[in-house]
Design a protein around this motif. Structure first.
Motif, PDB file in Angstrom:
ATOM      1  N   ALA A   1       0.824  -1.218   0.000  1.00  0.00           N
ATOM      2  CA  ALA A   1       0.000   0.000   0.000  1.00  0.00           C
ATOM      3  C   ALA A   1       0.856   1.266   0.000  1.00  0.00           C
ATOM      4  CB  ALA A   1      -0.938  -0.012   1.197  1.00  0.00           C
ATOM      5  N   SER A   2       2.087   1.174   0.485  1.00  0.00           N
ATOM      6  CA  SER A   2       2.945   2.357   0.571  1.00  0.00           C
ATOM      7  C   SER A   2       3.277   2.926  -0.805  1.00  0.00           C
ATOM      8  CB  SER A   2       4.244   2.025   1.312  1.00  0.00           C
ATOM      9  OG  SER A   2       5.058   1.192   0.517  1.00  0.00           O
ATOM     10  N   ILE A   3       3.113   2.101  -1.852  1.00  0.00           N
ATOM     11  CA  ILE A   3       3.476   2.567  -3.189  1.00  0.00           C
ATOM     12  C   ILE A   3       2.604   3.750  -3.612  1.00  0.00           C
ATOM     13  CG2 ILE A   3       1.954   0.975  -4.481  1.00  0.00           C
ATOM     14  CD1 ILE A   3       5.514   2.058  -5.454  1.00  0.00           C
ATOM     15  N   ASN A   4       1.347   3.769  -3.129  1.00  0.00           N
ATOM     16  CA  ASN A   4       0.458   4.864  -3.509  1.00  0.00           C
ATOM     17  C   ASN A   4       0.955   6.198  -2.957  1.00  0.00           C
ATOM     18  OD1 ASN A   4      -1.366   3.139  -4.884  1.00  0.00           O
ATOM     19  ND2 ASN A   4      -2.205   2.518  -2.910  1.00  0.00           N
ATOM     20  N   GLU A   5       1.586   6.146  -1.784  1.00  0.00           N
ATOM     21  CA  GLU A   5       2.157   7.359  -1.196  1.00  0.00           C
ATOM     22  C   GLU A   5       3.270   7.905  -2.085  1.00  0.00           C
ATOM     23  OE1 GLU A   5       1.157   9.016   1.608  1.00  0.00           O
ATOM     24  OE2 GLU A   5      -0.529   7.621   1.398  1.00  0.00           O
TER      25      GLU A   5
ATOM     26  N   VAL B   1      -7.149  11.227  -4.082  1.00  0.00           N
ATOM     27  CA  VAL B   1      -5.899  10.766  -3.473  1.00  0.00           C
ATOM     28  C   VAL B   1      -5.389  11.766  -2.431  1.00  0.00           C
ATOM     29  CG1 VAL B   1      -3.521  10.082  -3.919  1.00  0.00           C
ATOM     30  CG2 VAL B   1      -5.305   9.495  -5.566  1.00  0.00           C
ATOM     31  N   ARG B   2      -5.386  13.036  -2.803  1.00  0.00           N
ATOM     32  CA  ARG B   2      -4.885  14.039  -1.856  1.00  0.00           C
ATOM     33  C   ARG B   2      -5.987  14.557  -0.950  1.00  0.00           C
ATOM     34  NH1 ARG B   2       0.443  14.613  -1.944  1.00  0.00           N
ATOM     35  NH2 ARG B   2       1.499  14.920  -3.934  1.00  0.00           N
ATOM     36  N   GLY B   3      -7.235  14.275  -1.318  1.00  0.00           N
ATOM     37  CA  GLY B   3      -8.350  14.686  -0.471  1.00  0.00           C
ATOM     38  C   GLY B   3      -8.638  16.175  -0.471  1.00  0.00           C
ATOM     39  N   VAL B   4      -8.229  16.895  -1.531  1.00  0.00           N
ATOM     40  CA  VAL B   4      -8.548  18.321  -1.585  1.00  0.00           C
ATOM     41  C   VAL B   4     -10.003  18.492  -2.018  1.00  0.00           C
ATOM     42  CG1 VAL B   4      -6.174  18.871  -2.208  1.00  0.00           C
ATOM     43  CG2 VAL B   4      -7.896  18.693  -3.989  1.00  0.00           C
ATOM     44  N   ASN B   5     -10.614  19.605  -1.661  1.00  0.00           N
ATOM     45  CA  ASN B   5     -12.018  19.796  -2.032  1.00  0.00           C
ATOM     46  C   ASN B   5     -12.149  20.241  -3.492  1.00  0.00           C
ATOM     47  OD1 ASN B   5     -11.759  22.662  -2.178  1.00  0.00           O
ATOM     48  ND2 ASN B   5     -11.907  22.752   0.052  1.00  0.00           N
ATOM     49  N   ALA B   6     -13.386  20.150  -3.997  1.00  0.00           N
ATOM     50  CA  ALA B   6     -13.626  20.379  -5.423  1.00  0.00           C
ATOM     51  C   ALA B   6     -13.162  21.768  -5.862  1.00  0.00           C
ATOM     52  CB  ALA B   6     -15.109  20.186  -5.735  1.00  0.00           C
ATOM     53  N   LYS B   7     -13.406  22.760  -5.008  1.00  0.00           N
ATOM     54  CA  LYS B   7     -13.076  24.135  -5.378  1.00  0.00           C
ATOM     55  C   LYS B   7     -11.565  24.306  -5.565  1.00  0.00           C
ATOM     56  CE  LYS B   7     -14.121  28.824  -3.827  1.00  0.00           C
ATOM     57  NZ  LYS B   7     -12.934  29.251  -3.062  1.00  0.00           N
ATOM     58  N   GLU B   8     -10.846  23.770  -4.598  1.00  0.00           N
ATOM     59  CA  GLU B   8      -9.384  23.875  -4.657  1.00  0.00           C
ATOM     60  C   GLU B   8      -8.837  23.083  -5.855  1.00  0.00           C
ATOM     61  OE1 GLU B   8      -7.596  22.844  -0.915  1.00  0.00           O
ATOM     62  OE2 GLU B   8      -5.603  22.826  -1.843  1.00  0.00           O
ATOM     63  N   ALA B   9      -9.407  21.883  -6.063  1.00  0.00           N
ATOM     64  CA  ALA B   9      -8.951  21.052  -7.184  1.00  0.00           C
ATOM     65  C   ALA B   9      -9.186  21.775  -8.504  1.00  0.00           C
ATOM     66  CB  ALA B   9      -9.682  19.710  -7.181  1.00  0.00           C
TER      67      ALA B   9
END
Lengths: 218, 243
Positions: B73-77, B108-116
């Motif tokens: 799983a660390s590969i995704n990081e 993946v980074r969990g940023v919100n739609a506006k920021e993305a």
């Protein structure tokens, strides 16, 4: 030969009610089949060996045995294990769902495999997990491609559901048998039954064609 | 002195009996632009794909910014930090350009739609594709698709960018628009590893060129050293065919 039009007119509502039940069995079976098929289809492609093995055994067993035998297994053989009678409705739906699930699993597997491997690589290279890539990238694309074979599966199940008449479940075919047992009018009734199946299949085929076109433009 | 961004130690990769990479050792510094050249089948792409574990090495290690890559799983990081651009673009055809760019940052980074969306706009601007935000990939030319693919990778704000023959699938008149974007990135200090035979690009922004042959680094040097003063005969003979 003389056709007994009065008999046709009086039997038709009964047959239509049977047709409604046929549609109900088919829709429920293909609905559950979709759930089973989606999971099993993905399981056949995942990298967990045990899951892949189980999924293969399931698909091989179901595709390798007749639906009629599967219905008998659920209706007659299962009570031998559980000790209690199986409800015909439950037997019909579960046998058809399990059967449909295996075929739909193959449809999903083929659909997923038809998506270029570069899509999975692109998703993974962005840091998405295998499951995320499947869900957001692969499945939405695969789904478009599997609409036509899913339509075929629905049509096949619509007709194959006539097999559940053997356990006394009163869908369209069984209704026809019962009316003939009372009236001996084989020709009229079987023609009506055939016609109703034909119309249902035609409507489903049209609906699938519309769906296909709708997804194509997107 | 700059720090090491990628450290490859004794890297081996086999496909069945085919031994593609044979003990490659390579260190790439932060902000360095490394160009990999070599004949077809020499392992260029495989080497690049080992740097984010799209290919899992048979032996040896790859470390990105000090983190040794492992197939769990660390590969995704690690992959969050390593952008990749493919020869065949691999944009997601069922999504608009904007959706292509927003998906990974949000999931993946969990940023919100506006920021993305803001980030996506910024990078589309940078690659000159801001007016195509709502187009689907199939409506774009190859060069435009590749620029979008670069922007998509940049939206994850990676520390390293890997380019796998990014202009090989393009019509000649579209190659420069993609190379220009890559040059801008290089000038801004992005660490880049590029498999390409575009000599102009290599000479303008490449810090180092390695020539890969039969699964190992045969020769390395500055672009001018390799392209004009190659010592090895095999490098010279290869270059005489492509230049």
């Amino acid at each position: 030969m003389d056709l007994n039009f009065d008999l046709i007119a009086s039997s038709f509502p009964l047959l239509l009610a049977g047709a409604a039940i046929t549609v109900e069995i088919t829709a429920l079976s293909v609905g559950f089949g979709l759930l089973i098929g989606c999971m099993v289809g993905i399981a056949r492609l995942c990298n967990v060996k045990a899951l892949r093995y189980l999924a293969n055994v399931y698909v091989d067993f179901i595709r390798g045995t007749p639906l009629l035998v599967q219905i008998f297994l659920v209706y007659f053989a299962l009570p031998g294990i559980t000790g209690s009678r199986v409800d015909p409705f439950f037997a019909a739906i579960s046998a058809c769902s399990i059967n449909s699930g295996a075929y739909i699993a193959e449809i999903f597997r083929a659909g997923i495999q038809s998506i270029d491997n570069g899509q999975m690589e692109a998703g993974r290279s962005l840091g998405m997990t295998w499951a995320q890539t499947m869900r957001y990238i692969i499945m939405p694309q695969a789904f478009k491609r599997i609409i036509p074979p899913l339509g075929n599966e629905f049509i096949a199940m619509l007709k194959d559901s006539s097999l559940v008449s053997v356990i006394g479940f009163e869908e369209l075919t069984r209704r026809g048998q019962l009316i003939i047992a009372r009236t001996y009018a084989s020709f009229e009734i079987w023609m009506c039954v055939a016609l109703i199946y034909l119309v249902m299949v035609f409507l489903v085929a049209r609906f699938v064609a519309v769906l296909e076109r709708k997804f194509e433009t997107k | 002195m700059t720090k090491d961004m990628i450290q490859i130690t004794n890297l081996h990769k086999s496909f069945g009996n085919l031994h593609v990479l044979r003990g490659v050792n390579l260190t790439i510094a932060e902000q360095e632009v490394l160009v990999i050249i070599g004949p077809s089948g020499c392992g260029k792409s495989t080497l690049l794909r080992c740097m984010n574990f799209l290919e899992e090495p048979t032996g040896g290690t790859v470390a990105i910014d000090g983190v040794v890559l492992k197939n769990d799983a660390s590969i995704n990081e690690v992959r969050k930090e390593v952008g990749m651009v493919f020869q065949r673009f691999n944009l997601f055809p069922h999504m608009t350009v904007m959706q292509n760019l927003m998906l990974a940052p949000m999931k993946v980074r969990g940023v919100n739609a506006k920021e993305a969306e803001e980030t996506a706009k910024k990078y589309l601007e940078k690659v000159g594709m801001a007016d195509k935000a709502n187009a689907y990939p199939e409506q774009l030319s190859g060069g435009q698709q590749q620029r979008v693919a670069i922007a998509r990778a940049l939206c994850m704000k990676p520390k390293v960018m890997l380019f796998d023959e990014p202009t090989s699938a393009l019509d000649p008149e579209m190659i420069n628009e993609v190379l220009d974007v890559m040059k801008t990135l290089a000038h801004e200090g992005m660490t880049m590893v590029v498999v390409t035979h575009e000599m102009g690009f290599a000479r303008e922004v490449g810090d180092r060129v390695i020539f890969l042959s039969e699964g190992n680094i045969l020769e390395e040097g500055t672009p001018d050293e390799i392209f004009f003063h190659a010592k090895e005969e095999r490098t010279q003979s290869f270059l005489s065919k492509i230049l």
